[in-house]
Write a protein that holds these residues in place. Structure first.
Motif, PDB file in Angstrom:
ATOM      1  N   UNK A 179       6.248  -5.385  -5.362  1.00 14.28           N
ATOM      2  CA  UNK A 179       5.254  -4.769  -4.493  1.00 14.28           C
ATOM      3  C   UNK A 179       5.930  -3.766  -3.567  1.00 14.28           C
ATOM      4  N   UNK A 180       5.147  -2.841  -3.039  1.00 14.66           N
ATOM      5  CA  UNK A 180       5.655  -1.866  -2.076  1.00 14.66           C
ATOM      6  C   UNK A 180       4.787  -1.957  -0.828  1.00 14.66           C
ATOM      7  N   UNK A 181       5.398  -2.330   0.274  1.00 14.53           N
ATOM      8  CA  UNK A 181       4.635  -2.473   1.508  1.00 14.53           C
ATOM      9  C   UNK A 181       5.518  -2.461   2.722  1.00 14.53           C
ATOM     10  N   UNK A 182       4.898  -2.270   3.855  1.00 12.11           N
ATOM     11  CA  UNK A 182       5.613  -2.183   5.128  1.00 12.11           C
ATOM     12  C   UNK A 182       5.840  -3.552   5.740  1.00 12.11           C
ATOM     13  N   UNK A 183       7.017  -3.738   6.318  1.00  8.83           N
ATOM     14  CA  UNK A 183       7.286  -4.959   7.071  1.00  8.83           C
ATOM     15  C   UNK A 183       6.620  -4.898   8.430  1.00  8.83           C
ATOM     16  N   UNK A 184       6.511  -3.696   8.988  1.00  7.25           N
ATOM     17  CA  UNK A 184       5.822  -3.510  10.262  1.00  7.25           C
ATOM     18  C   UNK A 184       5.381  -2.064  10.363  1.00  7.25           C
ATOM     19  N   UNK A 185       4.370  -1.818  11.183  1.00  7.77           N
ATOM     20  CA  UNK A 185       3.882  -0.461  11.434  1.00  7.77           C
ATOM     21  C   UNK A 185       3.351  -0.400  12.870  1.00  7.77           C
ATOM     22  N   UNK A 186       4.243  -0.166  13.845  1.00 10.66           N
ATOM     23  CA  UNK A 186       3.790  -0.098  15.234  1.00 10.66           C
ATOM     24  C   UNK A 186       2.964   1.161  15.498  1.00 10.66           C
ATOM     25  N   UNK A 187       1.769   0.976  16.052  1.00 13.32           N
ATOM     26  CA  UNK A 187       0.889   2.094  16.364  1.00 13.32           C
ATOM     27  C   UNK A 187       0.378   1.952  17.788  1.00 13.32           C
ATOM     28  N   UNK A 188      -0.141   3.051  18.311  1.00 15.35           N
ATOM     29  CA  UNK A 188      -0.763   3.084  19.636  1.00 15.35           C
ATOM     30  C   UNK A 188      -2.210   3.483  19.492  1.00 15.35           C
ATOM     31  N   UNK A 189      -3.028   3.000  20.409  1.00 12.62           N
ATOM     32  CA  UNK A 189      -4.459   3.352  20.375  1.00 12.62           C
ATOM     33  C   UNK A 189      -4.659   4.791  20.799  1.00 12.62           C
TER      34      UNK A 189
ATOM     35  N   UNK B 172      -3.197  -1.607   2.697  1.00 10.74           N
ATOM     36  CA  UNK B 172      -3.670  -1.204   4.025  1.00 10.74           C
ATOM     37  C   UNK B 172      -2.568  -0.516   4.824  1.00 10.74           C
ATOM     38  N   UNK B 173      -1.388  -1.115   4.855  1.00  8.32           N
ATOM     39  CA  UNK B 173      -0.287  -0.511   5.593  1.00  8.32           C
ATOM     40  C   UNK B 173       0.114   0.834   5.014  1.00  8.32           C
ATOM     41  N   UNK B 174       0.215   0.908   3.685  1.00  5.80           N
ATOM     42  CA  UNK B 174       0.587   2.164   3.032  1.00  5.80           C
ATOM     43  C   UNK B 174      -0.450   3.248   3.301  1.00  5.80           C
ATOM     44  N   UNK B 175      -1.737   2.872   3.262  1.00  7.31           N
ATOM     45  CA  UNK B 175      -2.806   3.844   3.471  1.00  7.31           C
ATOM     46  C   UNK B 175      -2.783   4.395   4.893  1.00  7.31           C
ATOM     47  N   UNK B 176      -2.636   3.521   5.880  1.00  4.05           N
ATOM     48  CA  UNK B 176      -2.630   4.007   7.260  1.00  4.05           C
ATOM     49  C   UNK B 176      -1.406   4.885   7.522  1.00  4.05           C
ATOM     50  N   UNK B 177      -0.242   4.486   7.004  1.00  2.00           N
ATOM     51  CA  UNK B 177       0.947   5.306   7.192  1.00  2.00           C
ATOM     52  C   UNK B 177       0.750   6.679   6.557  1.00  2.00           C
ATOM     53  N   UNK B 178       0.179   6.734   5.360  1.00  2.00           N
ATOM     54  CA  UNK B 178      -0.070   8.017   4.698  1.00  2.00           C
ATOM     55  C   UNK B 178      -0.976   8.897   5.554  1.00  2.00           C
ATOM     56  N   UNK B 179      -2.013   8.305   6.136  1.00  2.00           N
ATOM     57  CA  UNK B 179      -2.933   9.076   6.977  1.00  2.00           C
ATOM     58  C   UNK B 179      -2.246   9.556   8.250  1.00  2.00           C
ATOM     59  N   UNK B 180      -1.439   8.693   8.853  1.00  2.00           N
ATOM     60  CA  UNK B 180      -0.755   9.077  10.088  1.00  2.00           C
ATOM     61  C   UNK B 180       0.290  10.165   9.837  1.00  2.00           C
TER      62      UNK B 180
ATOM     63  N   UNK C 285       0.927  -1.776  18.923  1.00  2.00           N
ATOM     64  CA  UNK C 285       0.262  -2.821  18.154  1.00  2.00           C
ATOM     65  C   UNK C 285       0.809  -2.752  16.745  1.00  2.00           C
ATOM     66  N   UNK C 286       1.319  -3.853  16.227  1.00  9.19           N
ATOM     67  CA  UNK C 286       1.834  -3.867  14.859  1.00  9.19           C
ATOM     68  C   UNK C 286       0.659  -4.023  13.902  1.00  9.19           C
ATOM     69  N   UNK C 287       0.305  -2.924  13.265  1.00  7.79           N
ATOM     70  CA  UNK C 287      -0.852  -2.926  12.370  1.00  7.79           C
ATOM     71  C   UNK C 287      -0.677  -3.913  11.223  1.00  7.79           C
ATOM     72  N   UNK C 288       0.557  -4.066  10.733  1.00  5.27           N
ATOM     73  CA  UNK C 288       0.807  -4.977   9.616  1.00  5.27           C
ATOM     74  C   UNK C 288       0.578  -6.423  10.044  1.00  5.27           C
ATOM     75  N   UNK C 289       1.232  -6.835  11.130  1.00  9.37           N
ATOM     76  CA  UNK C 289       1.120  -8.227  11.585  1.00  9.37           C
ATOM     77  C   UNK C 289      -0.231  -8.521  12.204  1.00  9.37           C
ATOM     78  N   UNK C 290      -0.879  -7.485  12.764  1.00  8.40           N
ATOM     79  CA  UNK C 290      -2.121  -7.722  13.484  1.00  8.40           C
ATOM     80  C   UNK C 290      -3.390  -7.558  12.678  1.00  8.40           C
ATOM     81  N   UNK C 291      -3.325  -6.839  11.540  1.00  3.52           N
ATOM     82  CA  UNK C 291      -4.545  -6.639  10.752  1.00  3.52           C
ATOM     83  C   UNK C 291      -4.281  -6.651   9.247  1.00  3.52           C
TER      84      UNK C 291
END
Length: 391
Positions: A381-391, A238-246, A129-135
């Motif tokens: 700005x600094x942000x992700x173009x995509x961030x594919x994640x799995x549940x 949002x994308x930067x925060x989730x990537x940092x946590x992951x 699921x692409x967190x960037x495009x999906x949320x």
């Protein structure tokens, strides 16, 4: 020296370059786009001082008057509230501040939560699921468009124009997007005059047509600024925060087990990887001494917010994500009179989204190697173009 933000490798990880520059001097001359001389600020104390110094003007029209740039940015984008000094800036900011107060944002929270859940409902049963495009992108786009009164059918195109406005190294793309966005907002203002509603844009139209002395050009410019700035910061944060946590399993595990701790952790996440890499354009109106460096009059000054937030003089062990750190003094939203007016909304959206994600999908994990995320090719700005994640 050449501005390091021009180096493509800088997109992946700007912080070693910032640290190297800061170790030499927190304020130093650089050669910017087109070889234009300027100064880069990487120290926290110096950045905070620069952001609050009235001698550093944001009046881009005054700076570029008579200069041939070859650009054709629409005035609604080139001359926004962000490119104005008092009293013009004060008057324009006052017109929009009420929409982003803590109380106004609190009333929006149920709507933000509902939109978040609807977007997470679309998480696929299996596969990435692409967190960037999906949320991360659609949530703040939907919220700011709803707040302004942008019709649902127009929102995908509005988002595309906004993304193009930040396309580093593509001036023709940026210029074309600025005209498309300004033309669209001009048409929307005309449509709302014919069929008014109760959205923020309708209230700004009333100010234009009433006694608040808002010109038609200022109205369109404010609408464009709110639309773009109203989602860019949150989407990137949002994308930067989730990537940092992951990338930091202990911090992620903590928030998984304590989702109510997300609000307290948010300032540290914003500090750790700032969604706005550099503050918008400023230049000296007279000679200014900053961090022991004499900056002459009439020179652009770039304040690197991301660098300031990693200054060890203000945040010990700055490259460590520490959820127990008191990071409330971060500069991710700027500082002083130009501090992001939408900061309360951005923080509410990020908090609600991260809490919902970690509650509904506690097993979320990266679907790509941790060192290979795709970053947007932008400078401001600094942000992700995509961030594919799995549940």
């Amino acid at each position: 020296m050449t501005d390091p933000t021009q180096d493509p490798r800088f997109l992946q990880d700007p912080y070693p370059a910032y640290a190297a520059l800061r170790s030499i001097s927190p304020v130093r001359p650089v050669s910017g786009p087109g070889g234009r001389p300027g100064y880069l600020v990487t120290g926290y104390a110096e950045a905070r001082e620069a952001l609050g110094d009235a001698r550093l003007s944001k009046d881009t029209a005054a700076f570029f008057a008579g200069k041939q740039s070859g650009r054709r940015l629409h005035p609604a984008v080139a001359h926004t509230m962000l490119a104005a000094d008092p009293p013009q800036h004060t008057r324009l900011r006052r017109l929009v501040t009420k929409a982003f107060t803590t109380g106004a944002v609190a009333r929006l929270r149920p709507y933000i939560a509902r939109v978040t859940d609807e977007l997470l409902d679309q998480w696929p049963a299996d596969g990435p699921f692409d967190f960037v495009a999906g949320l991360a992108v659609p949530l703040p786009v939907i919220v700011i468009c709803e707040l302004l009164g942008v019709p649902q059918a127009d929102r995908p195109q509005v988002r595309r124009w906004s993304a193009e406005l930040f396309a580093a190294g593509e001036p023709d793309v940026i210029d074309a997007a600025s005209h498309a966005m300004a033309d669209y907002m001009t048409a929307l203002v005309a449509a709302k005059r014919h069929d008014p509603g109760s959205a923020l844009l309708d209230r700004l139209i009333a100010a234009r047509d009433g006694d608040d002395h808002l010109s038609e050009a200022e109205l369109v410019s404010l609408a464009v600024l709110l639309l773009v700035a109203g989602h860019e910061t949150t989407a990137n944060a949002l994308g930067n925060a989730l990537l940092a946590l992951l990338r930091h399993p202990a911090a992620l595990d903590r928030l998984r087990s304590e989702p109510d701790a997300v609000p307290a952790a948010l300032d540290e996440l914003l500090r750790f990887d700032s969604a706005v890499s550099t503050a918008t354009f400023r230049f000296t109106t007279e000679a200014v001494e900053l961090g022991g460096t004499e900056i002459p009059a009439g020179v652009p000054v770039t304040v690197a917010l991301g660098a300031a937030n990693r200054d060890p003089a203000r945040f010990p062990w700055p490259d460590r994500l520490d959820l127990d750190r008191n990071a409330a003094a971060h500069l991710a939203f700027g500082h002083g009179m130009h501090r992001c007016v939408g900061a309360p909304l951005a923080k509410a959206e990020a908090e609600i989204a991260l809490r919902a994600l970690l509650t509904r999908f506690p097993g979320v994990r990266l679907a790509v190697p941790a060192d290979r995320p795709e970053w947007r090719h932008t400078r401001l700005v600094r942000g992700l173009a995509s961030l594919p994640v799995l549940a």
